[in-house]
Structures are given as C-alpha cells and as structure tokens.
Design an enzyme around this catalytic site. Structure first.
Site, PDB file in Angstrom:
ATOM      1  N   CYS A   1      20.966  56.535  56.860  1.00 16.42           N
ATOM      2  CA  CYS A   1      20.149  55.663  56.506  1.00 16.42           C
ATOM      3  C   CYS A   1      20.544  54.302  56.851  1.00 16.42           C
ATOM      4  CB  CYS A   1      19.823  56.032  55.290  1.00 16.42           C
ATOM      5  SG  CYS A   1      18.933  57.521  54.958  1.00 16.42           S
ATOM      6  N   PHE A   2      21.764  54.135  57.274  1.00 14.30           N
ATOM      7  CA  PHE A   2      22.293  52.630  57.789  1.00 14.30           C
ATOM      8  C   PHE A   2      22.489  51.648  56.383  1.00 14.30           C
ATOM      9  CE2 PHE A   2      19.097  54.394  60.840  1.00 14.30           C
ATOM     10  CZ  PHE A   2      19.761  55.115  61.566  1.00 14.30           C
ATOM     11  N   CYS A   3      22.709  52.257  55.523  1.00 18.30           N
ATOM     12  CA  CYS A   3      23.061  51.544  54.421  1.00 18.30           C
ATOM     13  C   CYS A   3      21.510  50.522  54.021  1.00 18.30           C
ATOM     14  CB  CYS A   3      23.965  50.424  54.431  1.00 18.30           C
ATOM     15  SG  CYS A   3      25.607  51.110  54.768  1.00 18.30           S
ATOM     16  N   ALA A   4      20.554  51.419  54.260  1.00 23.32           N
ATOM     17  CA  ALA A   4      19.242  50.972  53.900  1.00 23.32           C
ATOM     18  C   ALA A   4      18.245  52.262  53.537  1.00 23.32           C
ATOM     19  CB  ALA A   4      18.618  50.207  54.748  1.00 23.32           C
TER      20      ALA A   4
END
Length: 215
Positions: free
Chosen positions: A117-120
């Site tokens: 989730c790519f820190c999102a």
C-alpha cells in the site's frame, strides 16, 4: 527539552546527576557532522544542474508514457490513479496477488518493484474499492503481504526503454503462465513473502534475499 539523540556536541556540562544541554541547533546535532554526505549531496546537485532539471523531467515523462502505453495492452492489467502524473505507475494483474507478482519479478527477472500500500493504505484501499472494516476480520493476524495492495514501478532518469521492454516481456510471460508460477511459489510466514518452493531450505528463514548463486 532533551535532544532526540544525546552525544558529543549536545552538552555544555555533564555531572553524575545532571546534564546541561547546549543551545540550538547544536543540541539536536549529536556526533560528528556528516561531512562526506554533505559533500556528495553538493556534487550530486551540481551534476543534476549540469544536465538540467527540465531535461530530466521531460525524459521521465517520456518513459512514463512509453511504459503506460505498453502496459495498457497487456490482458488483465488494471492501472490505478490519474494522468498526468510523476513517473510512477501502480497496477495489478487479474488473478495474481501483488506480493506474488513482485516476488516473481524479483527472483526470476531481477527486477525491483514495490508491492503493498506504499504507506498510503487509505488511498490505496479507496482505489481498490474496499474498506478496512470489510477486510479486518478476514486478514486479522495474517501477514501484511497477504493484504490487498498493488505493484508499483518507479521510473527515473537512469532508467531506459530497454528496461521497460524487459519488464513488459516478463509480465507477458507471467500472465501467460500464471498457473505454473503459482505452483512454483508459496507464502513463507517466517520470511513474510512469497518464495520459490525449491529455494534452499537453509535459506528460507533468511531476510533479505541474499543468494547470489541461486537461479
């Protein structure tokens, strides 16, 4: 207040029972200054200025459009987000978990990508059309790699069209042989990722993957 890191240069006086912290900014700069880092940063900026930031931006946009055009032709692929954008593309392939796809590209092709989730998490779940409540019970206690997510490629000035072509060739191969790849990989809770079933047993608890002789 006390500095985040204590050490040389952050104090004026130390006794057995008390510390007198020095003033700012020295109080927050413990240890020896990173002279080598400052020098290399300066030389890197000079190099980028010599090439030209505008030229770099145009080249990255060219790579982005080249990659997007070819990715969109692959069967079962879904690209997320809107355009125009920076030279970053997040996508999924129908029938393949993002973490499994990332591992296949890593082990089989030597291509580095990001999965998850790519820190999102909130934004990614919104693009995927799911909410945290709907998956909390299903995935509670399982590994993060098994949660819904995407695969992301990040293009930069040092990348080439040939590298994009190599990625596309591997994606085509993976899509055409999904069943075989799924049989050859399994999720390892101890490693926290998908690994080849024939990966040496003594290495299955090693992280990161450091097997230069394995193929």
């Amino acid at each position: 207040g006390e500095p985040e890191y204590s050490g040389g240069g952050t104090v004026d006086l130390v006794s057995r029972n008390q510390v007198w912290w020095t003033g700012l900014p020295e109080r927050e700069e413990a240890g020896s200054p990173n002279v080598i880092g400052a020098f290399t940063l300066a030389r890197s900026l000079q190099y980028l200025q010599k090439i030209g930031i505008e030229k770099l931006a145009l080249y990255e946009e060219e790579l982005l459009l080249y990659a997007r055009e070819r990715l969109q032709k692959l069967p079962g692929i879904k690209i997320y987000g809107s355009f125009p954008r920076l030279a970053v593309i997040s996508f999924n392939i129908k029938g393949l978990e993002h973490a499994l796809l990332g591992s296949i590209l890593c082990f089989e092709a030597g291509i580095g990508v990001r999965t998850g989730c790519f820190c999102a998490q909130g934004y990614v779940r919104n693009l995927l059309g799911i909410d945290a409540e709907s998956i909390s019970g299903i995935y509670e206690g399982k590994e993060p790699a098994l949660l819904p997510g995407m695969l992301r490629i990040s293009l930069a000035a040092y990348n080439t069209r040939e590298e994009i072509d190599r990625l596309l060739q591997w994606l085509e191969r993976i899509i055409a042989h999904q069943t075989d790849f799924k049989k050859n990989y399994h999720f390892s809770p101890s490693v926290g990722a998908y690994i080849p079933r024939q990966w040496p047993r003594q290495a299955k608890t090693r992280w990161p993957f450091i097997l230069p002789g394995w193929s």
